[in-house]
Scaffold this active site. Structure first.
Site, PDB file in Angstrom:
ATOM      1  N   LYS B  63     -77.479  -1.146 -30.376  1.00  0.00           N
ATOM      2  CA  LYS B  63     -77.683  -1.536 -28.964  1.00  0.00           C
ATOM      3  C   LYS B  63     -76.890  -0.606 -28.034  1.00  0.00           C
ATOM      4  O   LYS B  63     -76.106  -1.041 -27.193  1.00  0.00           O
ATOM      5  CB  LYS B  63     -77.345  -3.004 -28.741  1.00  0.00           C
ATOM      6  CG  LYS B  63     -78.328  -3.931 -29.478  1.00  0.00           C
ATOM      7  CD  LYS B  63     -78.451  -5.295 -28.869  1.00  0.00           C
ATOM      8  CE  LYS B  63     -79.516  -6.124 -29.573  1.00  0.00           C
ATOM      9  NZ  LYS B  63     -79.227  -6.353 -31.012  1.00  0.00           N
ATOM     10  N   THR B  70     -71.879   9.961 -23.793  1.00  0.00           N
ATOM     11  CA  THR B  70     -71.438   9.073 -24.873  1.00  0.00           C
ATOM     12  C   THR B  70     -72.576   8.801 -25.860  1.00  0.00           C
ATOM     13  O   THR B  70     -72.349   8.743 -27.074  1.00  0.00           O
ATOM     14  CB  THR B  70     -70.909   7.751 -24.289  1.00  0.00           C
ATOM     15  OG1 THR B  70     -69.929   8.056 -23.292  1.00  0.00           O
ATOM     16  CG2 THR B  70     -70.290   6.877 -25.359  1.00  0.00           C
TER      17      THR B  70
END
Lengths: 210, 210
Positions: B63, B70
């Site tokens: 998720k 990132t």
């Protein structure tokens, strides 16, 4: 650890353990906290959290965004490492957030009320006011607000209540340390400008004087 | 691995490595894939992904919900373990999704177009149609749709294009295997009903005959 008065959070997205520990030892005392994210935990294992805890407060930027049962299981794994705070998403709803708060195990909770990337303007950031309300009602310690969007940050600061605003987007993503503070940000999250700097400690100390 | 025709994804949120490996060896051939989430990776390290890969296709339910830089760093860490697919959020916007697709390294990408918890009805699920459009445009392999909300699942199946729908919410969260299939779901994600069952393999085989 000395009594630190810095408002800088060093976001160290480093995946080499020795380099990360060395840098944390060098700057840990001079910043408010060190923030790490999944890349570091994937590379070094979750034990890196408590190892870094020797040098500074540690904020685990997990951006948790799951159903209540999984949120609970993640917190059970993290609490053994005793970080100072975790960052969670809020948009997954109040049941996930309530489960997180019920299982925080003494770890402060910071909720993402907006993000600093341009894509976040479509779904996430328009809901900032309602997300801040959710975070406040649930008892969050802080929220995340964009350090590179002063208008939005200023609006968020007016309705944050007692929560602290942590601001990414400083440096590489275009925000400015002083500008974000003047717009109501409490803590400045700075990543690449610190860990890609040849003199990170000097950079930090100069920034606070800027 | 045998030529499996199952449409069941076993969601094994187990944090004891031996128990997880034993169960995966027992059922790995009889399911379409095994899904793991952060609790397992935190407890066992990222290497658990490739270890489990001996027994089944592995879907990493990360998720992912972060800024592009990132996202890229997370994928760099995951690609060494060669999972079959990763699950990402879509609501963080098209820049994060594009970065993920540009760095998928041969790993299939499944986007969360809705969630099965009640809290998701506030911010996430109302955007399902637009999120599905984003996933399709970006070239995602699949999307996540609620196996416990047949009306929403049915609506999603009409606009999914060539993408597969993966359905959590079966069993403990109230959804039914056959009901979700009849509503247009392609793969049924089943967790606690499998790993808390005294006879997990028997449960899986019986379910497919149900």
């Amino acid at each position: 650890m000395t009594d630190r008065t810095s408002n800088i959070v060093a976001s160290l997205d480093i995946v080499e353990e020795k380099r990360l520990l060395d840098l944390s030892q060098e700057i840990g005392d001079s910043v408010f906290a060190i923030k790490i994210n999944w890349p570091t935990i994937l590379a070094c294992g979750k034990q890196i959290i408590s190892k870094l805890g020797k040098y500074s407060r540690i904020i685990c930027d997990l951006k948790i965004a799951d159903v209540p049962n999984t949120v609970n299981l993640i917190m059970k794994q993290i609490e053994t490492e005793k970080p100072y705070a975790v960052i969670t998403h809020l948009f997954t709803g109040e049941d996930s957030l309530k489960t997180l708060m019920d299982n925080e195990g003494g770890i402060r909770v910071i909720g993402v009320a907006s993000m600093s990337n341009s894509g976040a303007k479509k779904y996430l950031n328009p809901n900032y006011a309602s997300l801040i309300k959710d975070a406040n009602s649930a008892g969050c310690y802080g929220i995340v607000g964009p350090g590179n969007d002063y208008k939005l940050l200023s609006e968020m600061s007016k309705i944050k209540g007692n929560m602290k605003i942590f601001c990414p987007g400083i440096g590489a993503q275009g925000g400015n340390y002083r500008g974000a503070m003047n717009s109501g940000g409490d803590y400045m999250i700075i990543g690449r400008s610190i860990y890609e700097n040849p003199s990170p400690l000097k950079y930090i100390l100069n920034l606070e004087k800027s």
